[in-house]
Design an enzyme around this catalytic site. Sequence first.
Site, PDB file in Angstrom:
ATOM      1  N   HIS A 217     -16.113  -1.047   7.682  1.00 44.79           N
ATOM      2  CA  HIS A 217     -16.096  -0.082   8.043  1.00 44.79           C
ATOM      3  C   HIS A 217     -15.155   1.254   7.220  1.00 44.79           C
ATOM      4  O   HIS A 217     -14.948   1.790   7.622  1.00 44.79           O
ATOM      5  CB  HIS A 217     -15.221   0.177   9.723  1.00 44.79           C
ATOM      6  CG  HIS A 217     -16.548  -1.057  10.742  1.00 44.79           C
ATOM      7  ND1 HIS A 217     -16.032  -2.823  10.674  1.00 44.79           N
ATOM      8  CD2 HIS A 217     -17.156  -0.854  11.625  1.00 44.79           C
ATOM      9  CE1 HIS A 217     -16.609  -2.850  11.793  1.00 44.79           C
ATOM     10  NE2 HIS A 217     -17.281  -1.475  11.733  1.00 44.79           N
ATOM     11  N   HIS A 398     -11.721   8.329  13.368  1.00 40.12           N
ATOM     12  CA  HIS A 398     -11.988   8.792  14.692  1.00 40.12           C
ATOM     13  C   HIS A 398     -11.906  10.451  15.641  1.00 40.12           C
ATOM     14  O   HIS A 398     -11.656  10.557  16.427  1.00 40.12           O
ATOM     15  CB  HIS A 398      -9.666   8.432  14.728  1.00 40.12           C
ATOM     16  CG  HIS A 398      -9.037   8.791  16.441  1.00 40.12           C
ATOM     17  ND1 HIS A 398      -9.334   8.139  17.372  1.00 40.12           N
ATOM     18  CD2 HIS A 398      -8.352   9.876  16.316  1.00 40.12           C
ATOM     19  CE1 HIS A 398      -8.637   8.823  18.279  1.00 40.12           C
ATOM     20  NE2 HIS A 398      -8.071   9.588  18.143  1.00 40.12           N
ATOM     21  N   GLY A 399     -11.478  11.543  14.267  1.00 38.80           N
ATOM     22  CA  GLY A 399     -12.477  12.363  14.545  1.00 38.80           C
ATOM     23  C   GLY A 399     -13.208  12.843  14.948  1.00 38.80           C
ATOM     24  O   GLY A 399     -13.933  13.387  15.850  1.00 38.80           O
ATOM     25  N   ILE A 400     -14.864  12.608  14.003  1.00 38.87           N
ATOM     26  CA  ILE A 400     -15.753  12.344  15.118  1.00 38.87           C
ATOM     27  C   ILE A 400     -16.292  11.804  16.245  1.00 38.87           C
ATOM     28  O   ILE A 400     -16.657  12.154  17.061  1.00 38.87           O
ATOM     29  CB  ILE A 400     -17.318  11.062  13.998  1.00 38.87           C
ATOM     30  CG1 ILE A 400     -16.698  12.068  12.250  1.00 38.87           C
ATOM     31  CG2 ILE A 400     -18.512  11.283  14.610  1.00 38.87           C
ATOM     32  CD1 ILE A 400     -17.244  11.724  11.387  1.00 38.87           C
ATOM     33  N   GLY A 401     -15.642  10.364  17.186  1.00 36.43           N
ATOM     34  CA  GLY A 401     -15.488   9.684  17.706  1.00 36.43           C
ATOM     35  C   GLY A 401     -14.788  10.613  18.991  1.00 36.43           C
ATOM     36  O   GLY A 401     -15.855  10.685  20.304  1.00 36.43           O
ATOM     37  N   SER A 439     -11.354   4.435  21.349  1.00 38.46           N
ATOM     38  CA  SER A 439     -10.841   5.543  21.786  1.00 38.46           C
ATOM     39  C   SER A 439     -12.009   6.050  22.740  1.00 38.46           C
ATOM     40  O   SER A 439     -11.467   6.447  23.920  1.00 38.46           O
ATOM     41  CB  SER A 439     -11.266   6.642  20.837  1.00 38.46           C
ATOM     42  OG  SER A 439     -12.349   6.611  20.169  1.00 38.46           O
ATOM     43  N   GLY A 480      -6.619  -3.117  26.953  1.00 34.00           N
ATOM     44  CA  GLY A 480      -6.388  -2.790  25.385  1.00 34.00           C
ATOM     45  C   GLY A 480      -5.436  -3.725  25.471  1.00 34.00           C
ATOM     46  O   GLY A 480      -5.330  -4.442  24.307  1.00 34.00           O
ATOM     47  N   ARG A 537      -7.889  -2.263  13.733  1.00 32.16           N
ATOM     48  CA  ARG A 537      -8.430  -1.978  12.513  1.00 32.16           C
ATOM     49  C   ARG A 537      -7.437  -1.870  10.734  1.00 32.16           C
ATOM     50  O   ARG A 537      -7.591  -2.733  10.213  1.00 32.16           O
ATOM     51  CB  ARG A 537      -9.949  -0.926  11.953  1.00 32.16           C
ATOM     52  CG  ARG A 537     -11.141  -1.692  13.125  1.00 32.16           C
ATOM     53  CD  ARG A 537     -12.407  -0.684  13.137  1.00 32.16           C
ATOM     54  NE  ARG A 537     -13.024  -0.736  13.240  1.00 32.16           N
ATOM     55  CZ  ARG A 537     -13.980   0.159  13.996  1.00 32.16           C
ATOM     56  NH1 ARG A 537     -14.089   0.833  13.630  1.00 32.16           N
ATOM     57  NH2 ARG A 537     -14.896  -0.332  14.653  1.00 32.16           N
ATOM     58  N   GLY A 552      -4.771   7.655  17.081  1.00 36.16           N
ATOM     59  CA  GLY A 552      -5.068   7.738  18.634  1.00 36.16           C
ATOM     60  C   GLY A 552      -3.407   8.415  19.168  1.00 36.16           C
ATOM     61  O   GLY A 552      -3.940   9.769  20.113  1.00 36.16           O
TER      62      GLY A 552
END
Length: 574
Positions: A217, A398-401, A439, A480, A537, A552
Amino acid sequence: MTRIWNDPADFADEMTDGFAAANGRHVQRVTGGVVRATESPRGQVAVVVGGGSGHYPAFGGLVGQGLAHGAAMGNLFASPSAQQIQAVAKAADNGGGVLFAYGNYAGDVLNFDAAQEHLRAEGVPCATVAVTDDVSSAALEERHKRRGIAGDLAVFRIAAAAAEAGHDLDGVERLARLANERTRSFGVAFSGCTLPGADEPLFSVPEGRMAIGLGIHGEPGIGETDVPTADGLAELLVAKLLEEVPDGTAAAGARVVPILNGLGSLKYEELFVVYRRVAQLLEAAGIVIVDPHVGEYCTSFDMAGTSLTLFWLDQELEALWETPVDAPAYRRGSVNPAQLKAAKGNAAADADAVPEADEASREAAGVVRAALGVIAATIDANVDELGRIDAVAGDGDHGIGMQRGAKAALTAGTAVDAGAGTTLARAAAAWADKAGGTSGALWGVILSSVANRLGDNGKPTLADLTAGVADGAKGVMDYGKAEVGDKTLVDALVPFAEALQRNADAGADLPTAWKAAAEDAARAAKATADLLPRMGRARPHAEKSLGTPDPGAHSLALIATAIGELLEGRNDHA
């Protein structure tokens, strides 16, 4: 680098549409991914695989006769949402239950487990096998923490072959677990990968150096070394894997399927040069090579790298390995062609009727929609920075998600004329579905918990809000399994929830209590820079993350601060 895209946020969806259009003989497009285009026997176990996009031919390219019955396909490097997984599983189900198989990553585990719970509640038997073949990502005594990389192929093939052979769900699960126990992989990279629309790769490797123990990834390697010759690389890969011969197996005389996997940019000719020496080394160790694979089976977009997988056969596994397969990107032997299914799809049902709400709750829904707008704007303003800090030890998505989730939540929240609870609940479901990944799942839990407390009748109180945030914090930790100190979103969420409750108990009004809690969250998020990750990850790259806050926790603090500013500017304090 990636050169062709429209809107990067739409890349995964448009790629899946095009893949299905190009492979109609094998797959049908359904909500959340693809399923077989051909009929399967009634009562046959359905093997549903999945994960983030960007790994072709995993996962959609492995759907077809003799292999997977369906693939849930998430955003780039982000797990599919629970909603996507559930939709694909329902479309693939033949009445014999569903076996989920996927790489062992936190977001995938969260979302596949959630989908499994929903399906079981609806009467669909399910089982799960998470692939853990990557020897570099955890020690042998912690194999359950290892990542799944190109060894996915071995586990998927055995699970699907067991289903084709008529095994029931328990039998398919047993054989998939056996395959996982007998699969080991190790990889290297010469450069990182670049996501559509990104200016820089997720990580870089100095000229003349090679990252070892990388993830798929865009995670950086565990270490670096000088670039060896092709023979030297083969010797490194084989030596590392022969350190871990499965229990009860001796190398000499063992029958092994070697899979030399290209990660995206290496030429097949280069792989063949490496494999030449791999074969020599395995034979010198007394290993019998069965059905060698050299090619691309699980990539990482345009990463220049390779991994070697050794799948150690026994008599039962080898018989299943001979099962013919006909999938878009993987074919072995000759299948008996099955009849094409009617193109029925499985589009989502119409939205449920909107529950009744009184005027006070509808007015409060206006504040909810304003907050959703502030969240979306805040993430838009910080999306590049969130991606940057996530790429230090993670996969950089993370930003895109968060951006996908926040925009989907805003769209869903503004599309419904309802009370505060329903408005936020619709936003929560949309966030979890569109964002995917860890997230997405966790923000779905947070927002849903608050929505349950707000309800659709009466003006929500500060006590309702504090209880909802507390429920969200507990839900995230239960879901989680993270705790304070693990370097996750929890490290900011728990201090925020506790401070909000403390200030409310002291008699503060909503804007004052929220602002003070947001300040605590921001301090806690900043302090995560000094922590080593114990989950997710980033865990295999723990040292690399020192000095960088958890993305996060940081994004939660940004959102809490922005909503605090919104509340300060309002007079109704709803």
